[in-house]
Scaffold this motif. Structure first.
Motif, PDB file in Angstrom:
ATOM      1  N   ALA A  85       6.225   2.807  -5.214  1.00 18.88           N
ATOM      2  CA  ALA A  85       6.103   3.198  -3.852  1.00 18.88           C
ATOM      3  C   ALA A  85       5.478   2.995  -2.834  1.00 18.88           C
ATOM      4  O   ALA A  85       5.600   2.462  -2.233  1.00 18.88           O
ATOM      5  CB  ALA A  85       7.165   4.804  -3.117  1.00 18.88           C
ATOM      6  N   GLU A  86       3.506   3.141  -2.854  1.00 20.80           N
ATOM      7  CA  GLU A  86       2.776   3.369  -2.401  1.00 20.80           C
ATOM      8  C   GLU A  86       2.755   1.394  -1.572  1.00 20.80           C
ATOM      9  O   GLU A  86       2.745   1.308  -0.577  1.00 20.80           O
ATOM     10  CB  GLU A  86       1.764   4.229  -2.962  1.00 20.80           C
ATOM     11  N   ALA A  87       2.546   1.149  -2.925  1.00 24.95           N
ATOM     12  CA  ALA A  87       2.487  -0.451  -3.331  1.00 24.95           C
ATOM     13  C   ALA A  87       3.569  -1.082  -2.305  1.00 24.95           C
ATOM     14  O   ALA A  87       3.183  -2.359  -1.577  1.00 24.95           O
ATOM     15  CB  ALA A  87       2.271  -1.160  -4.423  1.00 24.95           C
ATOM     16  N   LEU A  88       5.004  -0.537  -2.229  1.00 23.98           N
ATOM     17  CA  LEU A  88       6.031  -1.390  -1.844  1.00 23.98           C
ATOM     18  C   LEU A  88       5.743  -1.022   0.249  1.00 23.98           C
ATOM     19  O   LEU A  88       6.129  -2.327   0.473  1.00 23.98           O
ATOM     20  CB  LEU A  88       7.495  -1.006  -1.890  1.00 23.98           C
ATOM     21  N   VAL A  89       5.336  -0.073  -0.036  1.00 24.60           N
ATOM     22  CA  VAL A  89       5.949   0.191   1.622  1.00 24.60           C
ATOM     23  C   VAL A  89       4.225  -0.271   2.474  1.00 24.60           C
ATOM     24  O   VAL A  89       4.313  -1.258   3.249  1.00 24.60           O
ATOM     25  CB  VAL A  89       5.089   1.758   1.455  1.00 24.60           C
ATOM     26  N   SER A  90       3.304  -0.513   1.451  1.00 27.68           N
ATOM     27  CA  SER A  90       1.827  -1.060   1.953  1.00 27.68           C
ATOM     28  C   SER A  90       2.494  -2.628   1.711  1.00 27.68           C
ATOM     29  O   SER A  90       1.825  -3.529   2.629  1.00 27.68           O
ATOM     30  CB  SER A  90       0.805  -0.987   1.215  1.00 27.68           C
ATOM     31  N   ARG A  91       3.058  -3.448   0.801  1.00 28.94           N
ATOM     32  CA  ARG A  91       3.253  -4.691   1.181  1.00 28.94           C
ATOM     33  C   ARG A  91       4.458  -4.980   2.552  1.00 28.94           C
ATOM     34  O   ARG A  91       4.416  -6.241   3.408  1.00 28.94           O
ATOM     35  CB  ARG A  91       4.127  -5.535   0.035  1.00 28.94           C
ATOM     36  N   ALA A  92       5.290  -3.894   2.919  1.00 30.81           N
ATOM     37  CA  ALA A  92       6.189  -3.790   3.847  1.00 30.81           C
ATOM     38  C   ALA A  92       5.598  -3.818   5.454  1.00 30.81           C
ATOM     39  O   ALA A  92       5.605  -4.075   6.197  1.00 30.81           O
ATOM     40  CB  ALA A  92       7.266  -2.734   3.495  1.00 30.81           C
ATOM     41  N   LEU A  93       4.538  -2.856   5.546  1.00 27.53           N
ATOM     42  CA  LEU A  93       3.554  -3.191   6.648  1.00 27.53           C
ATOM     43  C   LEU A  93       2.466  -3.753   6.364  1.00 27.53           C
ATOM     44  O   LEU A  93       1.173  -3.024   6.830  1.00 27.53           O
ATOM     45  CB  LEU A  93       3.455  -1.751   6.631  1.00 27.53           C
ATOM     46  N   ALA A  94       2.565  -4.431   5.929  1.00 22.94           N
ATOM     47  CA  ALA A  94       0.329  -4.904   5.286  1.00 22.94           C
ATOM     48  C   ALA A  94      -0.277  -5.848   6.775  1.00 22.94           C
ATOM     49  O   ALA A  94      -0.856  -5.712   6.418  1.00 22.94           O
ATOM     50  CB  ALA A  94       0.883  -6.667   4.372  1.00 22.94           C
ATOM     51  N   ASP A  95       1.203  -5.686   8.441  1.00 27.15           N
ATOM     52  CA  ASP A  95       0.498  -5.961   9.366  1.00 27.15           C
ATOM     53  C   ASP A  95      -0.176  -5.163   9.521  1.00 27.15           C
ATOM     54  O   ASP A  95      -0.274  -5.078  10.800  1.00 27.15           O
ATOM     55  CB  ASP A  95       1.402  -7.008  10.088  1.00 27.15           C
ATOM     56  N   ARG A  96      -0.023  -3.940   9.318  1.00 34.54           N
ATOM     57  CA  ARG A  96      -0.108  -2.804  10.081  1.00 34.54           C
ATOM     58  C   ARG A  96      -1.229  -2.009   9.610  1.00 34.54           C
ATOM     59  O   ARG A  96      -1.368  -2.259   8.335  1.00 34.54           O
ATOM     60  CB  ARG A  96       0.792  -1.362  10.605  1.00 34.54           C
ATOM     61  N   SER A  97      -2.127  -1.374  10.568  1.00 43.03           N
ATOM     62  CA  SER A  97      -3.182  -0.314   9.573  1.00 43.03           C
ATOM     63  C   SER A  97      -2.348   1.192   8.969  1.00 43.03           C
ATOM     64  O   SER A  97      -2.025   1.904  10.160  1.00 43.03           O
ATOM     65  CB  SER A  97      -3.810   0.183  10.891  1.00 43.03           C
ATOM     66  N   ILE A  98      -2.328   1.384   7.887  1.00 40.17           N
ATOM     67  CA  ILE A  98      -1.850   2.632   7.126  1.00 40.17           C
ATOM     68  C   ILE A  98      -2.771   3.600   6.331  1.00 40.17           C
ATOM     69  O   ILE A  98      -3.445   2.739   5.706  1.00 40.17           O
ATOM     70  CB  ILE A  98      -0.379   2.445   6.600  1.00 40.17           C
ATOM     71  N   SER A  99      -2.225   4.855   6.032  1.00 34.88           N
ATOM     72  CA  SER A  99      -2.871   4.992   5.364  1.00 34.88           C
ATOM     73  C   SER A  99      -1.708   6.188   4.331  1.00 34.88           C
ATOM     74  O   SER A  99      -1.348   6.692   5.319  1.00 34.88           O
ATOM     75  CB  SER A  99      -4.477   6.101   6.339  1.00 34.88           C
ATOM     76  N   LEU A 100      -1.678   5.884   2.922  1.00 33.82           N
ATOM     77  CA  LEU A 100      -1.323   7.117   2.459  1.00 33.82           C
ATOM     78  C   LEU A 100      -1.548   8.280   1.871  1.00 33.82           C
ATOM     79  O   LEU A 100      -2.692   7.841   0.951  1.00 33.82           O
ATOM     80  CB  LEU A 100      -0.600   6.283   1.507  1.00 33.82           C
ATOM     81  N   TRP A 101      -1.067   9.765   1.457  1.00 33.00           N
ATOM     82  CA  TRP A 101      -1.854  10.820   1.478  1.00 33.00           C
ATOM     83  C   TRP A 101      -0.581  11.276  -0.231  1.00 33.00           C
ATOM     84  O   TRP A 101       0.443  11.634   1.228  1.00 33.00           O
ATOM     85  CB  TRP A 101      -2.415  11.454   2.073  1.00 33.00           C
ATOM     86  N   ARG A 102      -0.803  11.783  -0.936  1.00 36.17           N
ATOM     87  CA  ARG A 102       0.036  12.240  -1.958  1.00 36.17           C
ATOM     88  C   ARG A 102      -0.209  14.104  -1.911  1.00 36.17           C
ATOM     89  O   ARG A 102      -0.974  14.286  -1.760  1.00 36.17           O
ATOM     90  CB  ARG A 102       0.269  11.806  -3.305  1.00 36.17           C
ATOM     91  N   LEU A 103       0.956  14.581  -1.318  1.00 37.04           N
ATOM     92  CA  LEU A 103       0.832  16.005  -1.358  1.00 37.04           C
ATOM     93  C   LEU A 103       1.130  16.007  -2.342  1.00 37.04           C
ATOM     94  O   LEU A 103       1.911  15.760  -3.181  1.00 37.04           O
ATOM     95  CB  LEU A 103       2.199  16.462  -0.638  1.00 37.04           C
TER      96      LEU A 103
END
Length: 88
Positions: free
Chosen positions: A18-36
């Protein structure tokens, strides 16, 4: 500090995908992901059959349009925090 914070739900066990898919879908944006961390269940409670993992996504820049948020690949559900997460 992120400009916008989103709570993402994905299927437990598929967090990395899921993290890889989101990162790829938003590759043109600066995002950070954290698992709760998964909450501790009380004795006698199984947590349900369809276990999910919660991810926080911090996004810099303008907010995502609703149609883009609801169409993120690998994600079951998204909630946006409006002002409550301003100091995250």
């Amino acid at each position: 500090n992120a400009d916008h914070i989103y709570l993402l739900l994905c299927t437990q066990g598929l967090e990395a995908e899921a993290e890889a898919l989101v990162s790829r879908a938003l590759a043109d944006r600066s995002i950070s992901l954290w698992r709760l961390p998964r909450p501790q269940l009380r004795p006698g409670f199984s947590g349900g059959e369809a276990a999910v993992t919660q991810l926080l996504m911090g996004l810099e820049g303008p907010a995502l349009p609703t149609e883009e948020v609801s169409g993120l690949p690998g994600i079951i559900h998204v909630c946006a925090f409006v002002a409550a997460a301003a100091a995250v």
